[in-house]
Design an enzyme around this catalytic site. Sequence first.
Site, PDB file in Angstrom:
ATOM      1  N   ASN A 184      -7.599  -8.067  -9.425  1.00  0.00           N
ATOM      2  CA  ASN A 184      -6.252  -8.130 -10.012  1.00  0.00           C
ATOM      3  C   ASN A 184      -6.341  -7.978 -11.529  1.00  0.00           C
ATOM      4  O   ASN A 184      -7.242  -8.511 -12.178  1.00  0.00           O
ATOM      5  CB  ASN A 184      -5.500  -9.401  -9.596  1.00  0.00           C
ATOM      6  N   ILE A 185      -5.403  -7.200 -12.056  1.00  0.00           N
ATOM      7  CA  ILE A 185      -5.384  -6.882 -13.489  1.00  0.00           C
ATOM      8  C   ILE A 185      -4.004  -7.243 -14.024  1.00  0.00           C
ATOM      9  O   ILE A 185      -3.005  -6.608 -13.652  1.00  0.00           O
ATOM     10  CB  ILE A 185      -5.674  -5.381 -13.713  1.00  0.00           C
ATOM     11  N   GLU A 186      -3.970  -8.295 -14.834  1.00  0.00           N
ATOM     12  CA  GLU A 186      -2.683  -8.784 -15.350  1.00  0.00           C
ATOM     13  C   GLU A 186      -2.382  -8.163 -16.716  1.00  0.00           C
ATOM     14  O   GLU A 186      -3.194  -7.415 -17.282  1.00  0.00           O
ATOM     15  CB  GLU A 186      -2.701 -10.310 -15.396  1.00  0.00           C
TER      16      GLU A 186
ATOM     17  N   CYS B 223      -2.287  -6.033  -8.192  1.00  0.00           N
ATOM     18  CA  CYS B 223      -3.106  -6.842  -7.279  1.00  0.00           C
ATOM     19  C   CYS B 223      -4.444  -6.152  -6.982  1.00  0.00           C
ATOM     20  O   CYS B 223      -4.568  -4.919  -7.078  1.00  0.00           O
ATOM     21  CB  CYS B 223      -2.388  -7.059  -5.958  1.00  0.00           C
TER      22      CYS B 223
ATOM     23  N   CYS C  82       1.247  -5.225  -1.336  1.00  0.00           N
ATOM     24  CA  CYS C  82      -0.074  -4.690  -0.970  1.00  0.00           C
ATOM     25  C   CYS C  82      -0.115  -4.301   0.502  1.00  0.00           C
ATOM     26  O   CYS C  82      -0.697  -3.277   0.869  1.00  0.00           O
ATOM     27  CB  CYS C  82      -1.164  -5.704  -1.282  1.00  0.00           C
TER      28      CYS C  82
ATOM     29  N   CYS D 105      -0.292  -9.862  -0.564  1.00  0.00           N
ATOM     30  CA  CYS D 105       1.156  -9.955  -0.773  1.00  0.00           C
ATOM     31  C   CYS D 105       1.856  -8.810  -0.027  1.00  0.00           C
ATOM     32  O   CYS D 105       1.224  -7.844   0.426  1.00  0.00           O
ATOM     33  CB  CYS D 105       1.488  -9.926  -2.258  1.00  0.00           C
TER      34      CYS D 105
ATOM     35  N   GLU E 139      -5.926  -5.669  -4.111  1.00  0.00           N
ATOM     36  CA  GLU E 139      -5.925  -4.758  -2.958  1.00  0.00           C
ATOM     37  C   GLU E 139      -5.406  -3.385  -3.348  1.00  0.00           C
ATOM     38  O   GLU E 139      -5.938  -2.357  -2.935  1.00  0.00           O
ATOM     39  CB  GLU E 139      -5.041  -5.321  -1.836  1.00  0.00           C
TER      40      GLU E 139
HETATM   41  N1  THU Z   1      -2.653 -11.189  -6.390  1.00  0.00           N
HETATM   42  C1  THU Z   1      -3.508 -10.267  -5.848  1.00  0.00           C
HETATM   43  O1  THU Z   1      -4.358  -9.711  -6.539  1.00  0.00           O
HETATM   44  N2  THU Z   1      -3.384  -9.994  -4.529  1.00  0.00           N
HETATM   45  C2  THU Z   1      -2.451 -10.553  -3.702  1.00  0.00           C
HETATM   46  O2  THU Z   1      -2.319 -10.144  -2.571  1.00  0.00           O
HETATM   47  C3  THU Z   1      -1.631 -11.675  -4.190  1.00  0.00           C
HETATM   48  C4  THU Z   1      -1.617 -11.866  -5.651  1.00  0.00           C
HETATM   49  C5  THU Z   1      -2.786 -11.482  -7.818  1.00  0.00           C
HETATM   50  C6  THU Z   1      -1.616 -11.013  -8.656  1.00  0.00           C
HETATM   51  C7  THU Z   1      -1.686 -11.959  -9.831  1.00  0.00           C
HETATM   52  O3  THU Z   1      -2.618 -11.424 -10.777  1.00  0.00           O
HETATM   53  C8  THU Z   1      -2.295 -13.237  -9.254  1.00  0.00           C
HETATM   54  O4  THU Z   1      -2.862 -12.875  -8.009  1.00  0.00           O
HETATM   55  C9  THU Z   1      -1.283 -14.352  -9.037  1.00  0.00           C
HETATM   56  O5  THU Z   1      -0.206 -13.913  -8.297  1.00  0.00           O
END
Ligand code: THU
Length: 131
Positions: free
Chosen positions: A43-45, A54, A90, A87, A56
């Site tokens: 995941n890259i915010e 996300c 994804c 989520c 995936e």
């Molecule tokens: N996140 C994912 O990478 N995959 C998911 O299926 C659920 C959420 C990440 C997004 C965000 O960076 C962090 O988790 C919190 O929601």
Amino acid sequence: MISDEALLKKAIEAQTRSYSPYSKFKVGAALLSKSGQIFLGTNIENASYGLALCAERTAIFKAVSEGEHEFEKMAVVCACEEGCLPCGACRQVIAEFAPELYMILGNGTDSFEVTSLDKLLPNAFLPKHLD
Ligand code: THU
């Protein structure tokens, strides 16, 4: 073919590269293509929170960018006791390419759950529905 345990290890490797300074929630994914290649995703915010990607989807987008459209299985890991549940966004993106993908859901320990994308996203809206 790579074992579930080995693919999960790759997802854990990806999880260590999570860029999640805002949520501090680290997610890793490892996607095995039918040709035998493994694509890692994390995941890259972003300071503009809504732009987070996300793990995936990072893995799927990397694979598709490299010309891979057929997938065998995906491992996902995060700190959820029941194993990392992708989520909804994804699930939809994975369904575009692999509506029945074999999914390995880990929590960073040796234990994991196995399921399939059609169980996580039943009656998905798919490319065929546009015909
Ligand atoms: N996140 C994912 O990478 N995959 C998911 O299926 C659920 C959420 C990440 C997004 C965000 O960076 C962090 O988790 C919190 O929601």
